[in-house]
Design a protein around this motif. Structure first.
Motif, mmCIF file in Angstrom:
data_model
loop_
_atom_site.group_PDB
_atom_site.id
_atom_site.type_symbol
_atom_site.label_atom_id
_atom_site.label_comp_id
_atom_site.label_asym_id
_atom_site.label_seq_id
_atom_site.Cartn_x
_atom_site.Cartn_y
_atom_site.Cartn_z
ATOM 1 N N PRO A 1 0.808 -1.220 0.000
ATOM 2 C CA PRO A 1 0.000 0.000 0.000
ATOM 3 C C PRO A 1 0.844 1.274 0.000
ATOM 4 C CG PRO A 1 -0.968 -1.610 1.476
ATOM 5 C CD PRO A 1 0.338 -2.187 1.024
ATOM 6 N N GLU A 2 2.006 1.228 0.670
ATOM 7 C CA GLU A 2 2.864 2.410 0.732
ATOM 8 C C GLU A 2 3.482 2.720 -0.631
ATOM 9 O OE1 GLU A 2 2.094 0.632 4.456
ATOM 10 O OE2 GLU A 2 3.214 -0.249 2.771
ATOM 11 N N ARG A 3 3.708 1.688 -1.443
ATOM 12 C CA ARG A 3 4.352 1.881 -2.749
ATOM 13 C C ARG A 3 3.333 2.108 -3.867
ATOM 14 N NH1 ARG A 3 7.198 -2.424 -5.050
ATOM 15 N NH2 ARG A 3 8.506 -0.920 -6.136
ATOM 16 N N ARG A 4 2.060 1.827 -3.607
ATOM 17 C CA ARG A 4 1.085 1.795 -4.696
ATOM 18 C C ARG A 4 0.944 3.140 -5.414
ATOM 19 N NH1 ARG A 4 -3.820 -0.342 -2.358
ATOM 20 N NH2 ARG A 4 -2.587 -2.260 -2.293
ATOM 21 N N GLU A 5 0.770 4.220 -4.671
ATOM 22 C CA GLU A 5 0.566 5.518 -5.314
ATOM 23 C C GLU A 5 1.814 6.000 -6.058
ATOM 24 O OE1 GLU A 5 -1.912 7.694 -6.166
ATOM 25 O OE2 GLU A 5 -3.012 5.876 -5.695
ATOM 26 N N PRO A 6 3.005 5.908 -5.466
ATOM 27 C CA PRO A 6 4.200 6.295 -6.235
ATOM 28 C C PRO A 6 4.346 5.475 -7.523
ATOM 29 C CG PRO A 6 4.739 6.141 -3.908
ATOM 30 C CD PRO A 6 3.352 5.599 -4.058
ATOM 31 N N LEU A 7 4.061 4.172 -7.456
ATOM 32 C CA LEU A 7 4.166 3.347 -8.659
ATOM 33 C C LEU A 7 3.060 3.679 -9.653
ATOM 34 C CD1 LEU A 7 5.175 -0.194 -7.326
ATOM 35 C CD2 LEU A 7 6.608 1.583 -8.350
ATOM 36 N N ALA A 8 1.870 4.004 -9.157
ATOM 37 C CA ALA A 8 0.778 4.403 -10.052
ATOM 38 C C ALA A 8 1.164 5.644 -10.837
ATOM 39 C CB ALA A 8 -0.495 4.646 -9.254
ATOM 40 N N ARG A 9 1.853 6.572 -10.192
ATOM 41 C CA ARG A 9 2.321 7.768 -10.903
ATOM 42 C C ARG A 9 3.395 7.410 -11.909
ATOM 43 N NH1 ARG A 9 1.711 9.975 -5.668
ATOM 44 N NH2 ARG A 9 3.941 9.708 -5.198
ATOM 45 N N ALA A 10 4.313 6.541 -11.515
ATOM 46 C CA ALA A 10 5.399 6.162 -12.422
ATOM 47 C C ALA A 10 4.874 5.425 -13.650
ATOM 48 C CB ALA A 10 6.416 5.295 -11.686
ATOM 49 N N MET A 11 3.842 4.589 -13.463
ATOM 50 C CA MET A 11 3.298 3.807 -14.568
ATOM 51 C C MET A 11 2.083 4.462 -15.214
ATOM 52 S SD MET A 11 3.729 -0.162 -13.268
ATOM 53 C CE MET A 11 3.104 0.023 -11.589
ATOM 54 N N VAL A 12 1.770 5.691 -14.793
ATOM 55 C CA VAL A 12 0.636 6.495 -15.289
ATOM 56 C C VAL A 12 -0.660 5.683 -15.339
ATOM 57 C CG1 VAL A 12 2.065 8.145 -16.530
ATOM 58 C CG2 VAL A 12 1.237 6.149 -17.751
ATOM 59 N N THR A 13 -0.889 4.849 -14.314
ATOM 60 C CA THR A 13 -2.082 3.998 -14.350
ATOM 61 C C THR A 13 -3.370 4.791 -14.133
ATOM 62 O OG1 THR A 13 -1.782 3.442 -12.000
ATOM 63 C CG2 THR A 13 -0.858 1.923 -13.625
ATOM 64 N N HIS A 14 -3.293 5.966 -13.491
ATOM 65 C CA HIS A 14 -4.493 6.794 -13.375
ATOM 66 C C HIS A 14 -4.936 7.266 -14.759
ATOM 67 C CE1 HIS A 14 -4.509 6.764 -9.058
ATOM 68 N NE2 HIS A 14 -3.303 7.297 -8.980
ATOM 69 N N ARG A 15 -3.969 7.717 -15.548
ATOM 70 C CA ARG A 15 -4.288 8.194 -16.901
ATOM 71 C C ARG A 15 -4.750 7.035 -17.777
ATOM 72 N NH1 ARG A 15 -6.713 11.386 -20.178
ATOM 73 N NH2 ARG A 15 -5.616 11.844 -22.127
ATOM 74 N N ILE A 16 -4.090 5.905 -17.656
ATOM 75 C CA ILE A 16 -4.504 4.727 -18.407
ATOM 76 C C ILE A 16 -5.944 4.349 -18.057
ATOM 77 C CG2 ILE A 16 -4.123 2.235 -18.676
ATOM 78 C CD1 ILE A 16 -1.106 2.825 -18.322
ATOM 79 N N SER A 17 -6.271 4.402 -16.774
ATOM 80 C CA SER A 17 -7.623 4.053 -16.333
ATOM 81 C C SER A 17 -8.659 4.995 -16.915
ATOM 82 C CB SER A 17 -7.699 4.088 -14.801
ATOM 83 O OG SER A 17 -6.849 3.119 -14.226
ATOM 84 N N SER A 18 -8.365 6.295 -16.930
ATOM 85 C CA SER A 18 -9.341 7.258 -17.448
ATOM 86 C C SER A 18 -9.536 7.092 -18.945
ATOM 87 C CB SER A 18 -8.911 8.690 -17.113
ATOM 88 O OG SER A 18 -7.710 9.038 -17.753
ATOM 89 N N VAL A 19 -8.453 6.771 -19.658
ATOM 90 C CA VAL A 19 -8.560 6.561 -21.110
ATOM 91 C C VAL A 19 -9.385 5.309 -21.404
ATOM 92 C CG1 VAL A 19 -7.238 5.968 -23.178
ATOM 93 C CG2 VAL A 19 -6.468 7.829 -21.707
ATOM 94 N N ILE A 20 -9.161 4.241 -20.642
ATOM 95 C CA ILE A 20 -9.953 3.021 -20.829
ATOM 96 C C ILE A 20 -11.422 3.287 -20.516
ATOM 97 C CG2 ILE A 20 -10.378 0.700 -19.942
ATOM 98 C CD1 ILE A 20 -7.368 0.380 -19.592
ATOM 99 N N THR A 21 -11.672 4.013 -19.421
ATOM 100 C CA THR A 21 -13.051 4.340 -19.058
ATOM 101 C C THR A 21 -13.738 5.128 -20.157
ATOM 102 O OG1 THR A 21 -12.546 4.351 -16.691
ATOM 103 C CG2 THR A 21 -14.488 5.571 -17.395
ATOM 104 N N GLU A 22 -13.053 6.132 -20.700
ATOM 105 C CA GLU A 22 -13.643 6.933 -21.783
ATOM 106 C C GLU A 22 -13.921 6.069 -23.002
ATOM 107 O OE1 GLU A 22 -12.704 10.858 -24.555
ATOM 108 O OE2 GLU A 22 -11.218 10.165 -23.117
#
Length: 349
Positions: free
Chosen positions: A137-158
């Motif tokens: 859990p401590e590494r999840r957000e830093p890795l999400a930023r590094a792997m741009v998974t938030h942006r990937i998720s929004s693009v998939i959702t759209e």
């Protein structure tokens, strides 16, 4: 070339996650053929270009970074040397995913977003370097930023939202754990595929929601050790499992096609039944109006019978391809709506 159905394939991922390298490894592997399946580029010059770059990598020269101008490929997928689909595949630079669009934005970003919305298959690349240690859990957000998974998720959702509004089938999603040779898969103190898949699910839950069909596949092009001059060790090129995501993509495509053909066959069967009933109900009369009506109904019935035959042949071809390809998915983890897909149950580790 015969008219082939076209599949639009999009790849998204952070810069340096291995999109271009994977594409080159996939093409080089599939030109030789795997399990009676092959790829070839429609344009000879593009074929030469991609294979020259692959050969250069095998001699130690790193692949050039993709520029702002995307590189488009048109691959023909063949099974048992029978061409069955055209893959419209565009290689975008990694930064295109999270740039702005519009007057002050990047042209390739808008092109990428439009391409994804039309895609029957989306490949997501996640750098295996980030999975060498457990994603706590401590590494999840830093890795999400590094792997741009938030942006990937929004693009998939759209993409899913836009395709739903247009009544289009949803694309398959393949999550590639690239550079998988960096991960210690030894079990015990090492990593397990099950553990990494669980971490991927926490990073990209949108890919495991209801109705979404997703595969997770570790792939490697080999231990491409970087030398001081920026190139790589020539003996480090050793692709492994790079063909599996394509096999999954084509299996999902055929499953979708078979489902749509099966639905259409049901409607055609009902229409045929209705026409036969209307013919049987016509009176035995020599009147011109009755003869004309009978002739028209018989013509419509023949047209429906011909369409049934065409759709049945296409359905049979799809089911045969599904059987052949699904058997080659190996250890690929496939999920439908977040649960393991029973039709693609492979080995577990």
């Amino acid at each position: 070339m015969q008219e082939l159905p076209t599949l639009t394939v999009s790849m998204i991922g952070a810069p340096g996650s291995g999109k271009s390298t994977y594409l080159h490894a996939l093409y080089a592997t599939m030109t030789r053929g795997v399990g009676n399946c092959n790829l070839h580029e429609v344009t000879n010059n593009a074929d030469v270009q991609i294979l020259e770059s692959w050969h250069d990598l095998g001699q130690g020269t790193s692949l050039p970074q993709t520029s702002v101008k995307p590189i488009s490929y048109r691959f023909v997928f063949s099974r048992e040397m029978n061409p069955s689909a055209l893959l419209d595949w565009t290689d975008f630079r990694g930064g295109a995913l999270h740039d702005f669009v519009g007057v002050d934005g990047s042209l390739d970003t808008q092109t990428l977003l439009n391409k994804i919305s039309l895609s029957q298959a989306i490949f997501v690349t996640l750098d295996g370097e980030h999975f060498r240690k457990p994603v706590t859990p401590e590494r999840r957000e830093p890795l999400a930023r590094a792997m741009v998974t938030h942006r990937i998720s929004s693009v998939i959702t759209e993409t899913l939202t836009r395709r739903t509004a247009r009544g289009l089938a949803w694309p398959s999603i393949t999550i590639l754990i690239t550079k998988a040779d960096l991960i210690d898969w030894g079990g015990g103190p090492g990593r397990t595929l099950t553990g990494v898949v669980d971490e991927v699910r926490n990073l990209l839950p949108v890919a495991f929601q209801p109705r979404v069909c997703t595969a997770v596949c570790p792939v490697t092009v080999g231990p491409l050790q970087t030398l001081p001059d920026g190139n790589v060790r020539p003996d480090g090129v050793d692709p492994n499992d790079v063909h599996l995501p394509l096999m999954f993509t084509m299996t999902h495509y055929y499953r979708t096609a078979a489902h749509l053909d099966d639905q259409h066959l049901g409607k055609l069967a009902a229409e045929r039944g209705s026409l036969k009933e209307r013919l049987a109900a016509l009176p035995q009369s020599s009147r011109r109006a009755v003869r004309d009506q009978r002739l028209r109904l018989e013509q419509e019935l023949r047209a429906v019978e011909a369409e049934i035959g065409h759709n049945q042949r296409r359905y049979d071809q799809s089911t045969q391809a599904i059987s052949a390809l699904a058997a080659r998915l190996g250890n690929l983890r496939v999920f439908e709506g977040g649960s393991p897909a029973r039709w693609a149950a492979g080995r577990r580790a």
